[in-house]
Scaffold this active site. Structure first.
Site, mmCIF file in Angstrom:
data_model
loop_
_atom_site.group_PDB
_atom_site.id
_atom_site.type_symbol
_atom_site.label_atom_id
_atom_site.label_comp_id
_atom_site.label_asym_id
_atom_site.label_seq_id
_atom_site.Cartn_x
_atom_site.Cartn_y
_atom_site.Cartn_z
ATOM 1 C CE LYS A 118 -3.893 -2.377 2.109
ATOM 2 N NZ LYS A 118 -4.605 -2.826 3.286
ATOM 3 C CD GLN A 145 -3.382 -4.322 6.383
ATOM 4 O OE1 GLN A 145 -3.442 -3.273 5.736
ATOM 5 N NE2 GLN A 145 -3.889 -5.448 5.923
ATOM 6 C CG ASP A 175 -9.514 0.262 5.336
ATOM 7 O OD1 ASP A 175 -9.388 -0.122 4.157
ATOM 8 O OD2 ASP A 175 -9.168 -0.412 6.312
HETATM 9 N N1 GUN Z 1 -6.855 -6.642 6.090
HETATM 10 C C1 GUN Z 1 -7.258 -7.337 5.008
HETATM 11 N N2 GUN Z 1 -7.942 -6.537 4.157
HETATM 12 C C2 GUN Z 1 -7.979 -5.317 4.712
HETATM 13 C C3 GUN Z 1 -8.548 -4.066 4.312
HETATM 14 O O1 GUN Z 1 -9.173 -3.919 3.256
HETATM 15 N N3 GUN Z 1 -8.362 -3.041 5.179
HETATM 16 C C4 GUN Z 1 -7.697 -3.185 6.353
HETATM 17 N N4 GUN Z 1 -7.583 -2.115 7.138
HETATM 18 N N5 GUN Z 1 -7.153 -4.314 6.751
HETATM 19 C C5 GUN Z 1 -7.292 -5.379 5.934
#
Ligand code: GUN
Length: 298
Positions: free
Chosen positions: A66, A110, A133
């Site tokens: 990311k 995350q 998110d």
């Molecule tokens: N862990 C797996 N997919 C995601 C996501 O789309 N956002 C976040 N914050 N954590 C994740």
């Protein structure tokens, strides 16, 4: 979408006949567009803040990707990392600081968080404007009510793939396997929205005759995290199948869909890797650009 892409150039068929829905390619198109928008606006500092708590190796890899793609898109990647034994108070304080920092436009924490931390109490202070998110109660509430707000990135990525590959959704039956907050539940709402107009059915571990149910669908989206769950038996000829599952089998990372078996019967299929994963990142960056626009940065 970049304007110089020939319209049907993207509709490449695999050996088995199914169109391969190339998430890497669409992600790259989206990142090029974001970058162009930032350059056109004289390169204001658009900042995505990522928060990684603990030592989950998969989370570390996802956050690194990311951050790398944010930089490629011309954004500032601000990263906060807390160790495995970070306290609830420390984690909440880190998020609150980002929430009030005027130089931060989007915040991603995350998931999953280490055991013992209360995820809701850590995510809830993220203001809707910075919730790129789309996973806080405020953002999910807006989604349900059809109000403007950031949409969760993985479900939005699925919608973008369907759009880009001209998969018809109006009046079509969609079966979504998996009822997570991250994927399945928001997808049901997005697919049923006016403008998308599909008829979604939410399947899960207690659903009976799953293969038969999926065979009645025009679109099958699997987000169960069960390796190889979706076999050719789940598809009617020409159906679209989208794989959002991730499992570790021995050392390999695999999806929910048996790609080799399904490509012979599907009309369109996502590869794994290279399907929905890259789209999650692309949509996170799109949401961050939108957040920066709304916050008056460009
Ligand atoms: N862990 C797996 N997919 C995601 C996501 O789309 N956002 C976040 N914050 N954590 C994740």
């Amino acid at each position: 979408m970049t304007t110089d892409t020939p319209k049907h150039d993207i509709l490449k068929r695999s050996d088995g006949g199914a169109v391969i829905m190339d998430g890497n390619r669409l992600r790259d198109e989206i990142i090029a567009d974001i970058r162009a928008a930032i350059v056109k606006a004289n390169q204001p500092k658009v900042c995505l803040a990522t928060v990684l708590i603990g030592n989950n190796p998969a989370s570390r890899i996802y956050v690194r990707q990311k951050r790398r793609k944010a930089t490629e898109a011309g954004m500032i990647s601000h990263h906060v990392e807390l160790g495995d034994n970070a306290s609830q108070i420390e984690a909440e304080a880190a998020v609150r600081e980002l929430a009030t920092d005027p130089n931060v436009h989007g915040i991603l924490v995350q998931l999953p968080l280490p055991q013992g931390l209360d995820t809701s109490r850590i995510l809830n202070p993220i203001p809707p404007a910075k919730d790129v998110d789309g996973l806080t109660p405020a953002s999910l509430g807006r989604l349900v009510k059809g109000e403007a707000g950031h949409l969760p990135c993985t479900p939005l990525g699925v919608i973008r793939l369907l759009e880009r590959y001209w998969i018809p959704t109006t009046g079509k039956r969609a079966v979504i396997i998996g009822r997570s907050i991250l994927v399945g539940l928001p997808l049901v709402i997005l697919l049923g929205r006016k403008g998308v107009d599909a008829t979604p059915t939410l399947a899960h571990s207690r659903t009976r005759q799953l293969a038969e149910l999926c065979r009645s669908a025009d679109i099958v989206i699997s987000a169960a995290g069960v390796a190889g769950l979706v076999t050719s038996d789940f598809l009617s000829a020409g159906a679209t199948v989208i794989d959002v599952g991730i499992s570790r089998v021995s050392k390999a990372i695999v999806g929910d869909v048996d790609f080799e078996a399904c490509r012979n019967i599907a009309g369109a299929i996502t590869p794994m890797p290279g399907g929905t994963g890259p789209m999650t990142i692309a949509c996170l960056l799109q949401n961050t650009l939108e957040a920066a626009k709304k916050l008056g940065v460009l």
